[in-house]
Design an enzyme around this catalytic site. Structure first.
Site, mmCIF file in Angstrom:
data_model
loop_
_atom_site.group_PDB
_atom_site.id
_atom_site.type_symbol
_atom_site.label_atom_id
_atom_site.label_comp_id
_atom_site.label_asym_id
_atom_site.label_seq_id
_atom_site.Cartn_x
_atom_site.Cartn_y
_atom_site.Cartn_z
ATOM 1 N N HIS A 297 2.798 -7.348 5.944
ATOM 2 C CA HIS A 297 1.708 -7.036 4.713
ATOM 3 C C HIS A 297 2.210 -7.972 3.788
ATOM 4 O O HIS A 297 3.276 -7.864 3.116
ATOM 5 C CB HIS A 297 2.076 -5.381 4.258
ATOM 6 C CG HIS A 297 1.316 -5.109 3.112
ATOM 7 N ND1 HIS A 297 -0.093 -4.441 3.438
ATOM 8 C CD2 HIS A 297 1.349 -5.233 1.927
ATOM 9 C CE1 HIS A 297 -0.378 -4.131 2.197
ATOM 10 N NE2 HIS A 297 0.304 -4.707 1.519
ATOM 11 N N HIS A 340 8.263 0.216 -1.943
ATOM 12 C CA HIS A 340 8.838 -0.532 -3.217
ATOM 13 C C HIS A 340 9.084 -0.105 -4.409
ATOM 14 O O HIS A 340 8.840 0.732 -4.809
ATOM 15 C CB HIS A 340 7.896 -1.929 -2.951
ATOM 16 C CG HIS A 340 6.563 -1.759 -3.748
ATOM 17 N ND1 HIS A 340 5.523 -0.890 -2.861
ATOM 18 C CD2 HIS A 340 5.654 -1.915 -4.743
ATOM 19 C CE1 HIS A 340 4.573 -0.661 -3.480
ATOM 20 N NE2 HIS A 340 4.684 -1.174 -4.473
ATOM 21 N N GLU A 346 2.520 -1.127 -12.471
ATOM 22 C CA GLU A 346 1.573 -1.384 -11.501
ATOM 23 C C GLU A 346 0.434 -0.171 -12.042
ATOM 24 O O GLU A 346 0.576 0.931 -12.074
ATOM 25 C CB GLU A 346 1.381 -1.284 -10.001
ATOM 26 C CG GLU A 346 2.570 -2.224 -9.732
ATOM 27 C CD GLU A 346 2.805 -1.991 -8.149
ATOM 28 O OE1 GLU A 346 2.188 -1.184 -7.443
ATOM 29 O OE2 GLU A 346 4.053 -2.320 -7.790
ATOM 30 N N HIS A 371 2.700 3.284 -11.806
ATOM 31 C CA HIS A 371 4.044 3.313 -11.240
ATOM 32 C C HIS A 371 4.780 2.025 -12.051
ATOM 33 O O HIS A 371 4.181 0.825 -11.748
ATOM 34 C CB HIS A 371 3.937 2.782 -9.884
ATOM 35 C CG HIS A 371 3.075 3.548 -8.890
ATOM 36 N ND1 HIS A 371 2.186 3.293 -7.873
ATOM 37 C CD2 HIS A 371 3.143 5.085 -8.831
ATOM 38 C CE1 HIS A 371 1.669 4.386 -7.353
ATOM 39 N NE2 HIS A 371 2.123 5.589 -8.069
ATOM 40 N N HIS A 377 7.845 3.736 -5.238
ATOM 41 C CA HIS A 377 6.407 4.497 -4.669
ATOM 42 C C HIS A 377 6.162 3.491 -3.427
ATOM 43 O O HIS A 377 6.656 2.650 -2.819
ATOM 44 C CB HIS A 377 5.248 4.126 -5.730
ATOM 45 C CG HIS A 377 5.088 2.711 -6.070
ATOM 46 N ND1 HIS A 377 5.844 2.352 -6.844
ATOM 47 C CD2 HIS A 377 4.178 2.000 -5.728
ATOM 48 C CE1 HIS A 377 5.404 0.809 -6.971
ATOM 49 N NE2 HIS A 377 4.230 0.848 -6.345
HETATM 50 FE FE LIG Z 1 2.921 -0.690 -5.806
#
Ligand SMILES: [Fe+2]
Length: 454
Positions: A297, A340, A346, A371, A377
């Site tokens: 990803h 992460h 974010e 976050h 999260h």
């Molecule tokens: Fe994130």
């Protein structure tokens, strides 16, 4: 019969190109040839220079425009604070900001049919200070009324990147008119005066205000010379003026406080302009999405539409990132985002549809999540289980959906309106999302297998 939105849209004309040096005139012969400030401008107009960077900013970062207008912006009465109480229902002041490590998620923010654009701005989160031209602010907006016929607004605090989630914004600016719909964005640079009317009913959405520098396209590196948001798809309005000598009120957001003044002419009297400092819009449907065609990803920076740089190379005050409909084809890969903890903050919102890292309907259109720096999260338990067991065929995700992120290198503080008064914070977000995660690590079985292999 009132005009439909489509009929209205036909009346708007744009110039294409991000950051291009443009010129536009509503009357032929408005712009002087070969110079900026002639002794006698055409048609008895006034010349006004409008700068978005220091005069001495490096050439590739220098933003300015020249306006040719019926009366200069300086012709007005004194500024006064907007009387207390007139904006009592909204929260523009950031003095009550709190930084908290909790993962936060909000239910959809309410419509408010009783207010216009200015009164519908709610400061949710902030980092930095417009006085020092540092940092950013994040707003949600919800309005149900046109701004008064003779009222205009500008922010001296920063460039506003407006992300409508619902409805249509008819934005009259000094540079021309912009029609903005959901799944489009626009940027109104610091100082540009504008008036918002609502031709299709109530509106709602999000704003990132950049106190520092200006939005620019991200570097493409090995991607090459095309891809992501292409420069030709950004649209700047063409000059449009009225010759209105009635009394206008202009409201200024100046260090998060509102001031107002009156003047005896419209602010929208610019007959022609040239330069590279102007408002613009972009259709998110035109984003050329890139991704992995082998495994893993990629970092979400691959989806950056615009970036507001800090003074540190590659590090943003605000990245505007989208998650458009796209194909996932990676083999032997956990396809949703990994778990992460990020040195960046974010803030996410959802324009329409769903988002592939969350199930259960907690992250909904017109809602949001935050976050913050180093707050852990990732996919919720149900999404993790589903993605871990899924058969990996090529898969289209996000059809009919558009999530986005304002990502910042700064620690984001949340206002008391955002934490309490809006009453949208989901108290169970953390518990519902990640506490159900179970361990699959069977130590005795692992040890037995390792011993067998010796
Ligand atoms: Fe994130």
């Amino acid at each position: 019969m009132p005009a439909t939105v489509f009929e209205i849209a036909d009346k708007y004309t744009y110039l294409n190109g991000f950051g291009s040096y443009h010129e536009s005139e509503a009357l032929p012969g408005t712009l002087p040839v070969g110079m900026n400030s002639p002794q006698k401008p055409a048609y008895g107009l006034y010349v006004e220079k409008f700068s978005g960077t220091a005069f001495t900013a490096p050439r590739h970062e220098n933003h300015q425009s020249w306006l040719y207008r019926i009366l200069p912006a300086a012709a007005h009465r004194a500024w006064e604070p907007v009387p207390a109480g007139e904006y009592s229902s909204n929260s523009l002041s950031g003095v009550d900001v709190q930084q908290v490590p909790n993962q936060l998620r909000w239910d959809p923010f309410d419509f408010d049919l009783s207010v216009d654009w200015v009164r519908g701005l709610h400061l949710v989160a902030e980092a930095g200070d417009p006085v020092m031209k540092s940092g950013l602010a994040i707003f949600v907006f919800a309005a149900g009324k046109d701004m008064n016929d003779h009222e205009a607004f500008y922010s001296a605090d920063g460039d506003m990147l407006i992300v409508p989630q619902h409805g249509v914004l008819d934005i009259t600016t000094e540079f021309g008119r912009i029609l903005l719909r959901a799944n489009e964005i626009c940027v109104i640079p610091r100082g540009v005066r504008y008036r918002v009317s609502l031709p299709d009913g109530p509106v709602r959405g999000y704003i990132c205000e950049l106190y520092q520098a200006h939005f620019q396209l991200p570097e493409l590196g090995p991607i090459g010379s095309n891809g992501l948001a292409n420069a030709r798809d950004f649209q700047t309005p063409t000059a449009h003026y009225t010759n209105d000598k009635s009394t206008w009120k202009v409201i200024s957001k100046f260090n998060k406080r509102l001031f107002q003044m009156t003047q005896h002419h419209t602010p929208f009297d610019v007959v022609g302009w040239h330069g590279n400092y102007y408002p613009y819009k972009y259709d998110l449907g035109r984003f050329n999405t890139m991704g992995s065609i082998s495994f893993d990803h990629p970092d979400p920076s691959i989806f950056t539409v615009l970036t507001g740089p800090s003074n540190e190379a590659g590090t943003a005050i605000a990245d505007f990132v989208i998650f458009p409909p796209r194909w996932l084809v990676q083999e032997d890969t956990f396809r949703p985002p990994w778990y992460h903890r990020n040195t960046m903050s974010e803030f996410m919102g959802l324009i329409a549809g769903g988002y592939d890292a969350k199930t259960g309907g907690g992250f909904r259109p017109a809602g949001a999540s935050l976050h913050n720096i180093m707050s852990a999260h990732g996919p919720d338990a149900a999404s993790h289980q589903a993605a871990s067991e899924a058969e990996l065929h090529p898969q289209k995700v996000g059809s009919g959906s558009m999530a986005f992120m304002f990502e910042s290198s700064l620690m984001i503080g949340v206002t008391s309106w955002g934490l309490k008064h809006c009453q949208k914070v989901q108290e169970e977000y953390n518990e519902e999302s990640w506490e159900p995660l179970v361990s699959h690590f069977n130590e005795s079985a692992v040890m037995q297998k390792l011993n067998e292999n010796e």
